[in-house]
Design a protein around this motif. Sequence first.
Motif, PDB file in Angstrom:
ATOM      1  N   GLY A  40      -3.804 -15.896 -21.438  1.00 32.25           N
ATOM      2  CA  GLY A  40      -3.843 -15.442 -20.048  1.00 32.25           C
ATOM      3  C   GLY A  40      -4.292 -16.503 -19.074  1.00 32.25           C
ATOM      4  O   GLY A  40      -4.096 -16.351 -17.856  1.00 32.25           O
ATOM      5  N   ASP A  41      -4.895 -17.580 -19.567  1.00 28.83           N
ATOM      6  CA  ASP A  41      -5.352 -18.651 -18.672  1.00 28.83           C
ATOM      7  C   ASP A  41      -4.158 -19.421 -18.090  1.00 28.83           C
ATOM      8  O   ASP A  41      -3.150 -19.646 -18.770  1.00 28.83           O
ATOM      9  CB  ASP A  41      -6.238 -19.642 -19.431  1.00 28.83           C
ATOM     10  N   ILE A  42      -4.288 -19.808 -16.841  1.00 27.77           N
ATOM     11  CA  ILE A  42      -3.303 -20.679 -16.200  1.00 27.77           C
ATOM     12  C   ILE A  42      -3.796 -22.110 -16.348  1.00 27.77           C
ATOM     13  O   ILE A  42      -4.937 -22.427 -15.997  1.00 27.77           O
ATOM     14  CB  ILE A  42      -3.125 -20.318 -14.713  1.00 27.77           C
ATOM     15  N   VAL A  43      -2.952 -22.986 -16.907  1.00 30.42           N
ATOM     16  CA  VAL A  43      -3.351 -24.365 -17.152  1.00 30.42           C
ATOM     17  C   VAL A  43      -2.462 -25.303 -16.356  1.00 30.42           C
ATOM     18  O   VAL A  43      -1.321 -24.979 -16.021  1.00 30.42           O
ATOM     19  CB  VAL A  43      -3.270 -24.706 -18.657  1.00 30.42           C
ATOM     20  N   ARG A  44      -2.992 -26.456 -16.077  1.00 32.11           N
ATOM     21  CA  ARG A  44      -2.226 -27.475 -15.366  1.00 32.11           C
ATOM     22  C   ARG A  44      -1.841 -28.580 -16.349  1.00 32.11           C
ATOM     23  O   ARG A  44      -2.392 -28.686 -17.447  1.00 32.11           O
ATOM     24  CB  ARG A  44      -3.044 -28.051 -14.219  1.00 32.11           C
ATOM     25  N   GLU A  45      -0.914 -29.404 -15.946  1.00 35.57           N
ATOM     26  CA  GLU A  45      -0.462 -30.483 -16.817  1.00 35.57           C
ATOM     27  C   GLU A  45      -1.619 -31.442 -17.113  1.00 35.57           C
ATOM     28  O   GLU A  45      -2.424 -31.768 -16.238  1.00 35.57           O
ATOM     29  CB  GLU A  45       0.682 -31.250 -16.136  1.00 35.57           C
ATOM     30  N   ASP A  46      -1.696 -31.856 -18.369  1.00 38.02           N
ATOM     31  CA  ASP A  46      -2.720 -32.768 -18.878  1.00 38.02           C
ATOM     32  C   ASP A  46      -4.102 -32.133 -19.002  1.00 38.02           C
ATOM     33  O   ASP A  46      -5.073 -32.819 -19.339  1.00 38.02           O
ATOM     34  CB  ASP A  46      -2.820 -34.045 -18.043  1.00 38.02           C
ATOM     35  N   GLN A  47      -4.211 -30.836 -18.752  1.00 39.90           N
ATOM     36  CA  GLN A  47      -5.494 -30.162 -18.958  1.00 39.90           C
ATOM     37  C   GLN A  47      -5.746 -30.030 -20.454  1.00 39.90           C
ATOM     38  O   GLN A  47      -4.851 -29.670 -21.218  1.00 39.90           O
ATOM     39  CB  GLN A  47      -5.468 -28.774 -18.315  1.00 39.90           C
ATOM     40  N   PRO A  48      -6.968 -30.310 -20.931  1.00 43.73           N
ATOM     41  CA  PRO A  48      -7.255 -30.172 -22.363  1.00 43.73           C
ATOM     42  C   PRO A  48      -7.069 -28.726 -22.829  1.00 43.73           C
ATOM     43  O   PRO A  48      -7.562 -27.790 -22.199  1.00 43.73           O
ATOM     44  CB  PRO A  48      -8.720 -30.608 -22.486  1.00 43.73           C
ATOM     45  N   LEU A  49      -6.356 -28.572 -23.937  1.00 48.43           N
ATOM     46  CA  LEU A  49      -6.126 -27.248 -24.510  1.00 48.43           C
ATOM     47  C   LEU A  49      -7.056 -26.955 -25.680  1.00 48.43           C
ATOM     48  O   LEU A  49      -7.592 -25.854 -25.791  1.00 48.43           O
ATOM     49  CB  LEU A  49      -4.672 -27.142 -24.999  1.00 48.43           C
ATOM     50  N   ALA A  50      -7.226 -27.924 -26.562  1.00 50.81           N
ATOM     51  CA  ALA A  50      -8.006 -27.693 -27.779  1.00 50.81           C
ATOM     52  C   ALA A  50      -8.499 -29.017 -28.322  1.00 50.81           C
ATOM     53  O   ALA A  50      -8.030 -30.090 -27.924  1.00 50.81           O
ATOM     54  CB  ALA A  50      -7.157 -26.974 -28.818  1.00 50.81           C
ATOM     55  N   GLU A  51      -9.469 -28.933 -29.239  1.00 47.46           N
ATOM     56  CA  GLU A  51      -9.943 -30.103 -29.968  1.00 47.46           C
ATOM     57  C   GLU A  51      -9.714 -29.876 -31.445  1.00 47.46           C
ATOM     58  O   GLU A  51      -9.958 -28.781 -31.967  1.00 47.46           O
ATOM     59  CB  GLU A  51     -11.432 -30.350 -29.710  1.00 47.46           C
ATOM     60  N   VAL A  52      -9.238 -30.906 -32.135  1.00 48.76           N
ATOM     61  CA  VAL A  52      -9.057 -30.842 -33.576  1.00 48.76           C
ATOM     62  C   VAL A  52      -9.796 -32.017 -34.200  1.00 48.76           C
ATOM     63  O   VAL A  52     -10.005 -33.052 -33.567  1.00 48.76           O
ATOM     64  CB  VAL A  52      -7.561 -30.876 -33.963  1.00 48.76           C
ATOM     65  N   MET A  53     -10.192 -31.840 -35.457  1.00 49.00           N
ATOM     66  CA  MET A  53     -10.932 -32.878 -36.159  1.00 49.00           C
ATOM     67  C   MET A  53     -10.212 -33.236 -37.448  1.00 49.00           C
ATOM     68  O   MET A  53      -9.796 -32.363 -38.206  1.00 49.00           O
ATOM     69  CB  MET A  53     -12.356 -32.413 -36.469  1.00 49.00           C
ATOM     70  N   ALA A  66       2.381 -27.478 -16.779  1.00 54.71           N
ATOM     71  CA  ALA A  66       1.615 -26.381 -16.209  1.00 54.71           C
ATOM     72  C   ALA A  66       2.233 -25.064 -16.659  1.00 54.71           C
ATOM     73  O   ALA A  66       3.449 -24.950 -16.822  1.00 54.71           O
ATOM     74  CB  ALA A  66       1.606 -26.471 -14.685  1.00 54.71           C
ATOM     75  N   GLY A  67       1.431 -24.062 -16.883  1.00 57.15           N
ATOM     76  CA  GLY A  67       1.946 -22.767 -17.308  1.00 57.15           C
ATOM     77  C   GLY A  67       0.822 -21.802 -17.625  1.00 57.15           C
ATOM     78  O   GLY A  67      -0.343 -22.050 -17.300  1.00 57.15           O
ATOM     79  N   THR A  68       1.182 -20.711 -18.270  1.00 57.97           N
ATOM     80  CA  THR A  68       0.224 -19.673 -18.643  1.00 57.97           C
ATOM     81  C   THR A  68       0.174 -19.559 -20.157  1.00 57.97           C
ATOM     82  O   THR A  68       1.209 -19.540 -20.825  1.00 57.97           O
ATOM     83  CB  THR A  68       0.628 -18.310 -18.051  1.00 57.97           C
ATOM     84  N   VAL A  69      -1.035 -19.489 -20.726  1.00 59.80           N
ATOM     85  CA  VAL A  69      -1.198 -19.385 -22.176  1.00 59.80           C
ATOM     86  C   VAL A  69      -0.767 -17.994 -22.627  1.00 59.80           C
ATOM     87  O   VAL A  69      -1.271 -16.982 -22.132  1.00 59.80           O
ATOM     88  CB  VAL A  69      -2.663 -19.640 -22.581  1.00 59.80           C
ATOM     89  N   ILE A  70       0.175 -17.952 -23.588  1.00 61.08           N
ATOM     90  CA  ILE A  70       0.639 -16.651 -24.089  1.00 61.08           C
ATOM     91  C   ILE A  70       0.306 -16.446 -25.571  1.00 61.08           C
ATOM     92  O   ILE A  70       0.372 -15.319 -26.063  1.00 61.08           O
ATOM     93  CB  ILE A  70       2.160 -16.462 -23.867  1.00 61.08           C
ATOM     94  N   LEU A  89       2.979 -21.783 -24.204  1.00 65.03           N
ATOM     95  CA  LEU A  89       2.795 -21.673 -22.766  1.00 65.03           C
ATOM     96  C   LEU A  89       4.024 -21.027 -22.149  1.00 65.03           C
ATOM     97  O   LEU A  89       5.159 -21.350 -22.522  1.00 65.03           O
ATOM     98  CB  LEU A  89       2.570 -23.045 -22.138  1.00 65.03           C
ATOM     99  N   ASP A  90       3.796 -20.136 -21.203  1.00 61.81           N
ATOM    100  CA  ASP A  90       4.888 -19.520 -20.443  1.00 61.81           C
ATOM    101  C   ASP A  90       5.034 -20.288 -19.139  1.00 61.81           C
ATOM    102  O   ASP A  90       4.088 -20.388 -18.354  1.00 61.81           O
ATOM    103  CB  ASP A  90       4.564 -18.048 -20.177  1.00 61.81           C
ATOM    104  N   VAL A  91       6.242 -20.856 -18.946  1.00 60.94           N
ATOM    105  CA  VAL A  91       6.518 -21.576 -17.709  1.00 60.94           C
ATOM    106  C   VAL A  91       7.658 -20.871 -16.993  1.00 60.94           C
ATOM    107  O   VAL A  91       8.249 -19.922 -17.504  1.00 60.94           O
ATOM    108  CB  VAL A  91       6.877 -23.051 -18.004  1.00 60.94           C
ATOM    109  N   GLN A  92       7.990 -21.320 -15.814  1.00 58.20           N
ATOM    110  CA  GLN A  92       9.021 -20.652 -15.030  1.00 58.20           C
ATOM    111  C   GLN A  92      10.355 -20.704 -15.772  1.00 58.20           C
ATOM    112  O   GLN A  92      10.802 -21.736 -16.235  1.00 58.20           O
ATOM    113  CB  GLN A  92       9.167 -21.321 -13.652  1.00 58.20           C
ATOM    114  N   GLY A  93      11.001 -19.552 -15.922  1.00 55.49           N
ATOM    115  CA  GLY A  93      12.261 -19.457 -16.647  1.00 55.49           C
ATOM    116  C   GLY A  93      12.188 -18.355 -17.681  1.00 55.49           C
ATOM    117  O   GLY A  93      11.246 -17.569 -17.727  1.00 55.49           O
ATOM    118  N   GLU A  94      13.178 -18.252 -18.536  1.00 51.56           N
ATOM    119  CA  GLU A  94      13.227 -17.205 -19.540  1.00 51.56           C
ATOM    120  C   GLU A  94      12.362 -17.576 -20.732  1.00 51.56           C
ATOM    121  O   GLU A  94      12.225 -18.731 -21.088  1.00 51.56           O
ATOM    122  CB  GLU A  94      14.672 -16.988 -20.002  1.00 51.56           C
TER     123      GLU A  94
END
Length: 429
Positions: A40-53, A66-70, A89-94
Amino acid sequence: MAARCRRCWRADMGTRIVKLPDIGEGVAEAELIGWHVKVGDIVREDQPLAEVMTDKATVEIPSPVAGTVIALGGEVGSMLAVGAELIRLDVQGESDDTAPALATRPAPPLAAVAQPATLPAPRPMAPAARLVGPPRAPGEKPIASPAVRKRARDAGVDLRQLRGSGPAGRILHEDVDDYLRDGGPATALGGRVANTHVEEFRVVGLRRRIAERMAEATRRIAHFSYVEEVDLTALEELRSTLNAGVAGRSRVKLTLLPFLMQAIVKAVADFPQMNALYDDEAEVIRRHGGVHIGIATQTPSGLMVPVVRHAEVRDLWDCAAEVKRLAEAARGGLATREELSGSTITITSLGALGGIVSTPVINRPEVAIIGVNKLAVRPVWRDGGVVPRMMMNLSSSFDHRVIDGYDAAAFIQQIKALLETPAMIFMEA
């Protein structure tokens, strides 16, 4: 130190599927140690999504668009293969209804740990619903059937501590079940309520790596420990004099560690088997000429072991400066992979909390670890009388598969002699 990796994704109309990128160096999978977003979060391009080790680094995965986390690709603690879906991520379009399901390997079971500050926020468990009250008045007997009384007697349960949930306060089998499940009474004498709250923490990230390596070390290494008392009165006097002589200068303040490092370098010259790595799978011992001393360091993320390389060519002040630099880098999350690997022998110290004795776990594949305990003034019998001396124990562990007990004791005795007569540390062989 978190690094920024370029992303890898697939675009299908309005759905962007961010995949775990190829981090390089032969890494096939990584552990998901933290989400920066939620569904449900709206994210912008290059915004950190997650950390992995991985075994080599902690990597931050940015958003490609940029888009919305689905959808999220797994829970914290899950293992993701390179190329597996990390997030959608859900972005504009189908939307892409044909995208395959997210694939991850499940995280390990939950386990309680002793350092919650380094782990995700706790998830409280619901309190028990049974009815339990304060102790009954003297002489008052609890109401219960003979079967319940016998069961409570066999289980060591005092029915006077239970308030029954049956008619007229009758104690039922269910009340005894709840009592045993919760581990005891919910109240104590004087009406003070016992705390039955339980928290669960998932062991993830660095804490999981530490747990795995400690378990592997204790499983595969035949540990034995040797403890020796050391009189550091003369060394402490020398240390204070040297520190006073450089007051106001740029040189770093001397602690005990640089002296111990110099003593280890000298002792290793006579006991080269201590400065070695044991490859128990290949059954090969590799003795190193260079003395690369690991310094066990507590950090906000857990225990790390930065390495002072080639201590044999460093002087006292250089050792002190390098220990300080590496400790600050490790605690600040700035230590590199090279600075956290390659040790041939390790020093571990709990500082002022060092206690009297400890049994340190060897930093596999090394064969020896030197443990520093608390320095304190103790009464010591000297020259026919009791005198105050600055005393400290060295608690060290060795791999008994390749180090004999006699050699380990002789090695520590030589370190003891050097520390008790610190002028010997500076004498050329």
